[in-house]
Scaffold this active site. Structure first.
Site, PDB file in Angstrom:
ATOM      1  N   ASP A  46     -26.429  46.451  35.214  1.00  0.00           N
ATOM      2  CA  ASP A  46     -25.317  45.674  34.646  1.00  0.00           C
ATOM      3  C   ASP A  46     -25.476  44.186  34.951  1.00  0.00           C
ATOM      4  O   ASP A  46     -24.594  43.551  35.513  1.00  0.00           O
ATOM      5  CB  ASP A  46     -23.988  46.211  35.192  1.00  0.00           C
ATOM      6  CG  ASP A  46     -23.841  47.697  34.931  1.00  0.00           C
ATOM      7  OD1 ASP A  46     -23.243  48.064  33.910  1.00  0.00           O
ATOM      8  OD2 ASP A  46     -24.353  48.503  35.753  1.00  0.00           O
ATOM      9  N   TYR A  82     -25.663  41.570  27.947  1.00  0.00           N
ATOM     10  CA  TYR A  82     -24.249  41.510  27.549  1.00  0.00           C
ATOM     11  C   TYR A  82     -24.058  40.460  26.450  1.00  0.00           C
ATOM     12  O   TYR A  82     -24.853  39.537  26.326  1.00  0.00           O
ATOM     13  CB  TYR A  82     -23.397  41.132  28.763  1.00  0.00           C
ATOM     14  CG  TYR A  82     -23.198  42.270  29.729  1.00  0.00           C
ATOM     15  CD1 TYR A  82     -22.205  43.211  29.510  1.00  0.00           C
ATOM     16  CD2 TYR A  82     -24.021  42.413  30.841  1.00  0.00           C
ATOM     17  CE1 TYR A  82     -22.021  44.259  30.400  1.00  0.00           C
ATOM     18  CE2 TYR A  82     -23.837  43.472  31.726  1.00  0.00           C
ATOM     19  CZ  TYR A  82     -22.828  44.384  31.495  1.00  0.00           C
ATOM     20  OH  TYR A  82     -22.653  45.437  32.358  1.00  0.00           O
ATOM     21  N   ASN A 117     -24.376  51.332  27.596  1.00  0.00           N
ATOM     22  CA  ASN A 117     -23.511  51.322  26.416  1.00  0.00           C
ATOM     23  C   ASN A 117     -23.459  49.954  25.754  1.00  0.00           C
ATOM     24  O   ASN A 117     -23.372  49.850  24.515  1.00  0.00           O
ATOM     25  CB  ASN A 117     -22.104  51.807  26.769  1.00  0.00           C
ATOM     26  CG  ASN A 117     -21.476  51.062  27.938  1.00  0.00           C
ATOM     27  OD1 ASN A 117     -21.975  51.129  29.060  1.00  0.00           O
ATOM     28  ND2 ASN A 117     -20.385  50.367  27.689  1.00  0.00           N
ATOM     29  N   HIS A 220     -14.326  53.001  36.010  1.00  0.00           N
ATOM     30  CA  HIS A 220     -14.727  53.984  35.007  1.00  0.00           C
ATOM     31  C   HIS A 220     -14.566  55.422  35.502  1.00  0.00           C
ATOM     32  O   HIS A 220     -14.433  56.342  34.692  1.00  0.00           O
ATOM     33  CB  HIS A 220     -16.177  53.756  34.581  1.00  0.00           C
ATOM     34  CG  HIS A 220     -16.366  52.508  33.777  1.00  0.00           C
ATOM     35  ND1 HIS A 220     -15.685  52.264  32.607  1.00  0.00           N
ATOM     36  CD2 HIS A 220     -17.171  51.425  33.975  1.00  0.00           C
ATOM     37  CE1 HIS A 220     -16.057  51.084  32.114  1.00  0.00           C
ATOM     38  NE2 HIS A 220     -16.944  50.562  32.932  1.00  0.00           N
ATOM     39  N   HIS A 246     -23.182  51.194  35.359  1.00  0.00           N
ATOM     40  CA  HIS A 246     -21.943  51.308  34.571  1.00  0.00           C
ATOM     41  C   HIS A 246     -20.741  50.744  35.297  1.00  0.00           C
ATOM     42  O   HIS A 246     -20.091  49.829  34.793  1.00  0.00           O
ATOM     43  CB  HIS A 246     -21.715  52.748  34.124  1.00  0.00           C
ATOM     44  CG  HIS A 246     -20.688  52.874  33.034  1.00  0.00           C
ATOM     45  ND1 HIS A 246     -20.703  52.080  31.895  1.00  0.00           N
ATOM     46  CD2 HIS A 246     -19.619  53.715  32.880  1.00  0.00           C
ATOM     47  CE1 HIS A 246     -19.705  52.417  31.095  1.00  0.00           C
ATOM     48  NE2 HIS A 246     -19.039  53.404  31.679  1.00  0.00           N
ATOM     49  N   ASP A 247     -20.390  51.293  36.445  1.00  0.00           N
ATOM     50  CA  ASP A 247     -19.353  50.651  37.245  1.00  0.00           C
ATOM     51  C   ASP A 247     -19.982  49.483  37.992  1.00  0.00           C
ATOM     52  O   ASP A 247     -21.042  49.627  38.620  1.00  0.00           O
ATOM     53  CB  ASP A 247     -18.718  51.643  38.222  1.00  0.00           C
ATOM     54  CG  ASP A 247     -17.448  52.258  37.658  1.00  0.00           C
ATOM     55  OD1 ASP A 247     -16.772  51.587  36.862  1.00  0.00           O
ATOM     56  OD2 ASP A 247     -17.124  53.406  38.006  1.00  0.00           O
ATOM     57  N   HIS A 248     -19.307  48.324  37.918  1.00  0.00           N
ATOM     58  CA  HIS A 248     -19.881  47.075  38.440  1.00  0.00           C
ATOM     59  C   HIS A 248     -19.594  46.956  39.928  1.00  0.00           C
ATOM     60  O   HIS A 248     -18.787  46.132  40.376  1.00  0.00           O
ATOM     61  CB  HIS A 248     -19.309  45.881  37.675  1.00  0.00           C
ATOM     62  CG  HIS A 248     -19.635  45.916  36.214  1.00  0.00           C
ATOM     63  ND1 HIS A 248     -19.247  44.914  35.334  1.00  0.00           N
ATOM     64  CD2 HIS A 248     -20.338  46.816  35.475  1.00  0.00           C
ATOM     65  CE1 HIS A 248     -19.681  45.215  34.111  1.00  0.00           C
ATOM     66  NE2 HIS A 248     -20.341  46.365  34.180  1.00  0.00           N
TER      67      HIS A 248
END
Length: 327
Positions: A46, A82, A117, A220, A246-248
């Site tokens: 991420d 991003y 995603n 999440h 996914h989870d930051h």
């Protein structure tokens, strides 16, 4: 009669081709261990924000830790660019978020990378294109694949297609499902290939890497579809670690019903979500901020360390295969 035979042979050929595609094995890459039999890697997720949200600071500390550990390669757990992936192979975000950021000498190693995603919101085919490797040979991105490093097999899994909401309720987002739809067939084939590959593996360590969480206490939370479809395959095949982004944040959760360990390394840039969801499994460590993870493996031992944006160690955990003891 001759025309019928020709048509029949054509149909037979196409059927065989489709069967080969549906039963295709996961791509397998080879990576050597060091002369002493050990392997050291960094894990980051991420991250792709053109240096913003402390991405550059995390990259700087990765370079320092990478030099200390003499790392062999880097694993990226996805959401590489991003907010909406890449627009094409000529998108300058590739250099601005990757090549121009991770400049330390120690990071000039292969980056084995899965899609997140946010990557699926852009041109996925571009991110998978070998053209990017010509721009920066470190960047190795595929949907699902295996990296064999003698003592360990890493199984990289494309988790985004598993998540129902991206298909049914994408809101204002567009997801690039080329070469993925129909979803059910894609998932079924992937799970079958993964199960077969795990069963065939003779490596001392088995590690599965995906973008989405299976277990998480951050915003999440758990990913229901991975609990339903992926986790049974992982547990049945005695996988040691599941590593994700996914989870930051940075997380370590231990399964209460098996020896499986869940590691989240999603603190590559924007973080500090301010959310906590209790887990049914044992929470070993949770840091709601930026940072990264290191993993050192030998045939018998694994050492995991999480670092913050200053490079300070936050959590260290080790496991011995010979004694079957974690501490």
């Amino acid at each position: 009669m001759a025309r019928f035979s020709s048509v029949f042979l054509l149909i037979l050929s196409l059927t065989s081709l489709l069967l080969c595609i549906s039963l295709a094995d996961l791509t397998r890459l080879e990576h050597s261990v060091k002369n002493d039999g050990s392997l050291s890697i960094l894990v980051i997720g991420d991250w792709g924000r053109k240096g913003n949200y402390n991405q550059s600071l995390v990259a700087e500390q990765m370079g320092k830790v990478g030099e200390e550990l003499d790392i062999d390669f880097v694993i990226s757990t996805g959401d590489n660019f991003y907010d909406n992936g890449l627009t094409g192979v000529d998108d300058k975000a590739f250099e601005q978020s990757f090549t121009d950021i991770y400049t330390a000498e120690s990071l000039q190693k292969p980056w084995y990378t899965v899609l997140g995603n946010h990557d699926y919101r852009g041109d996925v085919i571009a991110q998978l294109s070998p053209v990017l490797q010509k721009l920066d040979s470190r960047f190795i991105c595929m949907r699902s694949f295996i990296v064999n490093a003698e003592i360990v097999d890493f199984f990289f899994v494309d988790t985004t297609p598993f998540v129902t909401k991206y298909w049914k309720t994408p809101e204002d987002h567009h997801y690039d499902w080329r070469d993925v739809a129909p979803r059910g067939t894609y998932m079924s084939n992937l799970l079958k290939d993964l199960d077969n590959a795990l069963k065939e593996s003779s490596a001392k360590w088995k590690i599965v890497v995906g973008h989405h969480t299976i277990r998480s206490v951050s915003i999440h939370g758990d990913t229901a579809e991975l609990l339903q479809y992926l986790l049974p395959v992982i547990k049945e095949n005695d996988v040691d670690f599941y590593v994700n982004g996914h989870d930051h944040c940075l997380e370590h959760i231990s399964s209460t019903g098996s020896s499986l360990q869940y590691f989240t390394s999603g603190g590559g840039s924007k973080a500090w979500r301010g959310s906590y969801i209790p887990s049914p499994d044992k929470l070993q460590f949770f840091y709601d901020g930026q940072g990264f993870m290191s993993l050192k493996l030998t045939e018998s031992d694994a050492i995991i360390v999480f670092y913050d944006v200053t490079g300070s160690p936050l959590h260290k955990w080790s496991m011995s295969k010979t004694m079957n003891l974690a501490m």
